[in-house]
Design a protein around this motif. Structure first.
Motif, PDB file in Angstrom:
ATOM      1  N   ARG A 200       7.986  -1.960  -5.761  1.00 29.21           N
ATOM      2  CA  ARG A 200       9.419  -1.734  -5.577  1.00 29.21           C
ATOM      3  C   ARG A 200       9.875  -2.291  -4.236  1.00 29.21           C
ATOM      4  O   ARG A 200       9.233  -2.091  -3.204  1.00 29.21           O
ATOM      5  CB  ARG A 200       9.706  -0.221  -5.637  1.00 29.21           C
ATOM      6  CG  ARG A 200      11.128   0.139  -5.278  1.00 29.21           C
ATOM      7  CD  ARG A 200      11.387   1.616  -5.478  1.00 29.21           C
ATOM      8  NE  ARG A 200      12.689   2.004  -4.961  1.00 29.21           N
ATOM      9  CZ  ARG A 200      13.245   3.184  -5.186  1.00 29.21           C
ATOM     10  NH1 ARG A 200      12.618   4.068  -5.926  1.00 29.21           N
ATOM     11  NH2 ARG A 200      14.432   3.462  -4.683  1.00 29.21           N
ATOM     12  N   THR A 201      10.984  -3.008  -4.280  1.00 30.20           N
ATOM     13  CA  THR A 201      11.659  -3.456  -3.066  1.00 30.20           C
ATOM     14  C   THR A 201      13.122  -3.065  -3.177  1.00 30.20           C
ATOM     15  O   THR A 201      13.775  -3.375  -4.171  1.00 30.20           O
ATOM     16  CB  THR A 201      11.541  -4.983  -2.899  1.00 30.20           C
ATOM     17  OG1 THR A 201      10.166  -5.339  -2.750  1.00 30.20           O
ATOM     18  CG2 THR A 201      12.294  -5.444  -1.663  1.00 30.20           C
ATOM     19  N   ASP A 202      13.639  -2.367  -2.180  1.00 34.05           N
ATOM     20  CA  ASP A 202      15.010  -1.878  -2.212  1.00 34.05           C
ATOM     21  C   ASP A 202      15.930  -2.831  -1.457  1.00 34.05           C
ATOM     22  O   ASP A 202      15.735  -3.059  -0.256  1.00 34.05           O
ATOM     23  CB  ASP A 202      15.104  -0.485  -1.575  1.00 34.05           C
ATOM     24  CG  ASP A 202      14.247   0.531  -2.305  1.00 34.05           C
ATOM     25  OD1 ASP A 202      14.265   0.523  -3.548  1.00 34.05           O
ATOM     26  OD2 ASP A 202      13.554   1.321  -1.636  1.00 34.05           O
ATOM     27  N   PRO A 203      16.949  -3.406  -2.111  1.00 32.94           N
ATOM     28  CA  PRO A 203      17.876  -4.298  -1.406  1.00 32.94           C
ATOM     29  C   PRO A 203      18.846  -3.513  -0.524  1.00 32.94           C
ATOM     30  O   PRO A 203      19.444  -2.523  -0.961  1.00 32.94           O
ATOM     31  CB  PRO A 203      18.616  -5.004  -2.545  1.00 32.94           C
ATOM     32  CG  PRO A 203      18.557  -4.048  -3.693  1.00 32.94           C
ATOM     33  CD  PRO A 203      17.267  -3.295  -3.551  1.00 32.94           C
ATOM     34  N   VAL A 204      18.992  -3.968   0.695  1.00 34.04           N
ATOM     35  CA  VAL A 204      19.879  -3.331   1.674  1.00 34.04           C
ATOM     36  C   VAL A 204      20.745  -4.400   2.322  1.00 34.04           C
ATOM     37  O   VAL A 204      20.243  -5.452   2.718  1.00 34.04           O
ATOM     38  CB  VAL A 204      19.070  -2.595   2.766  1.00 34.04           C
ATOM     39  CG1 VAL A 204      19.996  -2.010   3.828  1.00 34.04           C
ATOM     40  CG2 VAL A 204      18.187  -1.511   2.156  1.00 34.04           C
ATOM     41  N   VAL A 205      22.054  -4.145   2.424  1.00 31.57           N
ATOM     42  CA  VAL A 205      22.914  -5.043   3.191  1.00 31.57           C
ATOM     43  C   VAL A 205      23.063  -4.499   4.608  1.00 31.57           C
ATOM     44  O   VAL A 205      23.159  -3.289   4.819  1.00 31.57           O
ATOM     45  CB  VAL A 205      24.307  -5.210   2.541  1.00 31.57           C
ATOM     46  CG1 VAL A 205      24.223  -6.098   1.311  1.00 31.57           C
ATOM     47  CG2 VAL A 205      24.933  -3.869   2.184  1.00 31.57           C
ATOM     48  N   ILE A 206      23.016  -5.398   5.571  1.00 32.05           N
ATOM     49  CA  ILE A 206      23.267  -5.033   6.963  1.00 32.05           C
ATOM     50  C   ILE A 206      24.317  -6.005   7.470  1.00 32.05           C
ATOM     51  O   ILE A 206      24.200  -7.220   7.284  1.00 32.05           O
ATOM     52  CB  ILE A 206      21.977  -5.053   7.808  1.00 32.05           C
ATOM     53  CG1 ILE A 206      22.276  -4.613   9.247  1.00 32.05           C
ATOM     54  CG2 ILE A 206      21.261  -6.397   7.751  1.00 32.05           C
ATOM     55  CD1 ILE A 206      21.043  -4.196  10.028  1.00 32.05           C
ATOM     56  N   MET A 207      25.371  -5.467   8.094  1.00 35.50           N
ATOM     57  CA  MET A 207      26.603  -6.227   8.249  1.00 35.50           C
ATOM     58  C   MET A 207      27.006  -6.478   9.701  1.00 35.50           C
ATOM     59  O   MET A 207      27.129  -5.541  10.477  1.00 35.50           O
ATOM     60  CB  MET A 207      27.756  -5.474   7.576  1.00 35.50           C
ATOM     61  CG  MET A 207      27.604  -5.329   6.067  1.00 35.50           C
ATOM     62  SD  MET A 207      26.417  -4.055   5.537  1.00 35.50           S
ATOM     63  CE  MET A 207      27.339  -2.557   5.825  1.00 35.50           C
ATOM     64  N   LEU A 208      27.217  -7.743  10.017  1.00 35.80           N
ATOM     65  CA  LEU A 208      27.815  -8.133  11.291  1.00 35.80           C
ATOM     66  C   LEU A 208      29.323  -8.213  11.034  1.00 35.80           C
ATOM     67  O   LEU A 208      29.846  -9.255  10.640  1.00 35.80           O
ATOM     68  CB  LEU A 208      27.261  -9.481  11.743  1.00 35.80           C
ATOM     69  CG  LEU A 208      27.724  -9.956  13.116  1.00 35.80           C
ATOM     70  CD1 LEU A 208      26.836  -9.350  14.200  1.00 35.80           C
ATOM     71  CD2 LEU A 208      27.691 -11.466  13.211  1.00 35.80           C
ATOM     72  N   ILE A 209      30.009  -7.093  11.246  1.00 38.82           N
ATOM     73  CA  ILE A 209      31.447  -7.016  10.969  1.00 38.82           C
ATOM     74  C   ILE A 209      32.205  -7.277  12.266  1.00 38.82           C
ATOM     75  O   ILE A 209      32.018  -6.563  13.262  1.00 38.82           O
ATOM     76  CB  ILE A 209      31.829  -5.629  10.406  1.00 38.82           C
ATOM     77  CG1 ILE A 209      31.013  -5.335   9.144  1.00 38.82           C
ATOM     78  CG2 ILE A 209      33.328  -5.563  10.129  1.00 38.82           C
ATOM     79  CD1 ILE A 209      31.216  -6.317   8.004  1.00 38.82           C
ATOM     80  N   THR A 210      33.038  -8.299  12.251  1.00 39.95           N
ATOM     81  CA  THR A 210      33.757  -8.664  13.474  1.00 39.95           C
ATOM     82  C   THR A 210      35.263  -8.592  13.266  1.00 39.95           C
ATOM     83  O   THR A 210      35.769  -8.738  12.150  1.00 39.95           O
ATOM     84  CB  THR A 210      33.382 -10.087  13.923  1.00 39.95           C
ATOM     85  OG1 THR A 210      33.646 -11.010  12.862  1.00 39.95           O
ATOM     86  CG2 THR A 210      31.923 -10.165  14.317  1.00 39.95           C
TER      87      THR A 210
ATOM     88  N   LEU B 117       0.831  -1.202   0.000  1.00 36.48           N
ATOM     89  CA  LEU B 117       0.000   0.000   0.000  1.00 36.48           C
ATOM     90  C   LEU B 117       0.867   1.254   0.000  1.00 36.48           C
ATOM     91  O   LEU B 117       0.516   2.262  -0.621  1.00 36.48           O
ATOM     92  CB  LEU B 117      -0.944  -0.010   1.200  1.00 36.48           C
ATOM     93  CG  LEU B 117      -2.053  -1.070   1.150  1.00 36.48           C
ATOM     94  CD1 LEU B 117      -2.824  -1.116   2.456  1.00 36.48           C
ATOM     95  CD2 LEU B 117      -3.003  -0.827  -0.020  1.00 36.48           C
ATOM     96  N   GLY B 118       2.001   1.196   0.685  1.00 38.78           N
ATOM     97  CA  GLY B 118       2.923   2.333   0.652  1.00 38.78           C
ATOM     98  C   GLY B 118       3.455   2.576  -0.747  1.00 38.78           C
ATOM     99  O   GLY B 118       3.616   3.721  -1.176  1.00 38.78           O
ATOM    100  N   TRP B 119       3.727   1.491  -1.487  1.00 36.13           N
ATOM    101  CA  TRP B 119       4.189   1.633  -2.873  1.00 36.13           C
ATOM    102  C   TRP B 119       3.118   2.292  -3.728  1.00 36.13           C
ATOM    103  O   TRP B 119       3.416   3.210  -4.501  1.00 36.13           O
ATOM    104  CB  TRP B 119       4.554   0.261  -3.433  1.00 36.13           C
ATOM    105  CG  TRP B 119       4.876   0.301  -4.905  1.00 36.13           C
ATOM    106  CD1 TRP B 119       6.002   0.798  -5.487  1.00 36.13           C
ATOM    107  CD2 TRP B 119       4.044  -0.169  -5.973  1.00 36.13           C
ATOM    108  NE1 TRP B 119       5.924   0.675  -6.861  1.00 36.13           N
ATOM    109  CE2 TRP B 119       4.742   0.084  -7.181  1.00 36.13           C
ATOM    110  CE3 TRP B 119       2.784  -0.771  -6.020  1.00 36.13           C
ATOM    111  CZ2 TRP B 119       4.199  -0.253  -8.431  1.00 36.13           C
ATOM    112  CZ3 TRP B 119       2.258  -1.116  -7.261  1.00 36.13           C
ATOM    113  CH2 TRP B 119       2.957  -0.852  -8.443  1.00 36.13           C
ATOM    114  N   HIS B 120       1.884   1.865  -3.579  1.00 38.95           N
ATOM    115  CA  HIS B 120       0.807   2.505  -4.348  1.00 38.95           C
ATOM    116  C   HIS B 120       0.712   3.995  -4.030  1.00 38.95           C
ATOM    117  O   HIS B 120       0.516   4.824  -4.920  1.00 38.95           O
ATOM    118  CB  HIS B 120      -0.527   1.822  -4.055  1.00 38.95           C
ATOM    119  CG  HIS B 120      -0.739   0.540  -4.796  1.00 38.95           C
ATOM    120  ND1 HIS B 120      -0.866   0.491  -6.158  1.00 38.95           N
ATOM    121  CD2 HIS B 120      -0.832  -0.747  -4.359  1.00 38.95           C
ATOM    122  CE1 HIS B 120      -1.045  -0.772  -6.543  1.00 38.95           C
ATOM    123  NE2 HIS B 120      -1.009  -1.538  -5.457  1.00 38.95           N
ATOM    124  N   GLY B 121       0.871   4.331  -2.751  1.00 37.30           N
ATOM    125  CA  GLY B 121       0.758   5.728  -2.360  1.00 37.30           C
ATOM    126  C   GLY B 121       1.844   6.616  -2.934  1.00 37.30           C
ATOM    127  O   GLY B 121       1.630   7.805  -3.165  1.00 37.30           O
TER     128      GLY B 121
END
Length: 327
Positions: free
Chosen positions: A189-199, A152-156
């Motif tokens: 639309r779907t936006d790809p995002v990386v989220i990183m566990l950097i050790t 619904l957010g995409w339609h808006g």
């Protein structure tokens, strides 16, 4: 990662019945089904029930509020799929409704605590911020709410054709928009995002963005750019934000994140050094946090560090890192 799908919004096996979307007659028949019901959204908030706001309030499709408001904001109804017991499920947006005494300041807060009560919807039902209640919902309700909010957010935000500028029309049961002028088709639309566990050794890299609540830190994250792999995005984002080079990168888990429409790819990365040099236009601060410190933060006893928000994939990844369950 064996527990990958245990993340919030990780999926419940909802039958999305995509084969029905292109058949208007079948969708019309589904709307008339005696058990057809809708996830009702108001400005991105789902309608929920219960003293703990832990259940979606599914409203019959023939409810007067839905009949009156259906399509009023140009979004119409979106077919979400079929419940396990066979009931067709839809998402309906009634964002044109104006509550009395609306607290505009609360709507703009980092985590909106306000609740809206529609006088014609069931008693004890309220519209509540999804981020606030997401961990209370069952997997089925969480998937339905996330899907409804995102679509619904995409339609808006995509009412007009990106090619010619004409106002587009909802089609395929809400899963497409078609331009009547140039006949272009537009898809959610779907936006790809990386989220990183950097050790690095026994420590994990944490950062914070400007405007976050005091003490709130999370894993670094960033959008994947066109023509870029997930691994390359991890290395680029960490270097841009914190000045740290990353070696080996592995995929761990994913999470739909409908705020507004991202798919978070949780990855693990091995830092090649510990020297932090932040880009202040990207983040406010970055720090290394030892495993012991993170355990103290999760227990609520750290002097300044708060754990990542429950329900977010950052919290999920950190929790599994602490428990040695990343394999």
């Amino acid at each position: 990662m064996k527990l990958a799908e245990k993340v919030t919004f990780g999926g419940s096996g909802l039958d999305r019945a995509a084969h029905m979307r292109g058949d208007p007659a079948r969708i019309a028949e589904a709307m008339e089904h005696p058990q057809a019901a809708a996830v009702v959204m108001w400005r991105g908030k789902p309608l929920v029930l219960g003293p703990d706001l832990d259940r979606l309030a599914l409203i019959p499709m023939d409810h007067p509020v839905l009949i009156e408001d259906r399509g009023g904001n140009g979004n119409g109804s979106v077919f979400l799929g079929v419940a396990a017991e066979g009931a067709p499920l839809f998402a309906c947006d009634i964002s044109d409704w104006e509550p009395e005494a609306l607290d505009a300041a609360a709507l703009g807060m980092f985590l909106d605590p306000s609740e809206q009560v529609h006088p014609d919807l069931p008693d004890a039902s309220v519209f509540a911020e999804l981020r606030r209640i997401m961990t209370r919902l069952s997997p089925v309700d969480a998937e339905l709410a996330a899907t409804a909010k995102a679509i619904l957010g995409w339609h808006g935000s995509h009412r007009f054709c990106a090619r010619c500028g004409a106002e587009s029309l909802v089609s395929h049961a809400g899963w497409q928009r078609t331009c009547p002028a140039c006949r272009s088709h537009h898809f959610p639309r779907t936006d790809p995002v990386v989220i990183m566990l950097i050790t690095y050794g026994n420590s994990v890299l944490m950062g914070r963005s400007p405007g976050w609540p005091k003490g709130m830190y999370s894993l670094l994250a960033g959008f994947v750019e066109p023509g870029e792999t997930l691994e390359a995005a991890v290395r680029r984002e960490v270097f841009e934000e914190a000045g740290i080079r990353v070696g080996a990168v592995t995929y761990l888990a994913s999470q739909p994140w409908p705020f507004p429409a991202s798919l978070m790819f949780g990855c693990a990365g091995a830092a090649l050094d510990r020297q932090i040099l932040i880009d202040p236009t990207e983040i406010e601060e970055a720090i290394w946090v030892s495993r012991d410190e993170m355990m103290t933060a999760f227990a609520g006893d750290h002097p300044f560090l708060k754990p990542a928000r429950r329900g977010a994939i950052a919290h999920f990844l950190l929790q599994n890192w602490l428990a040695d369950r990343l394999d």
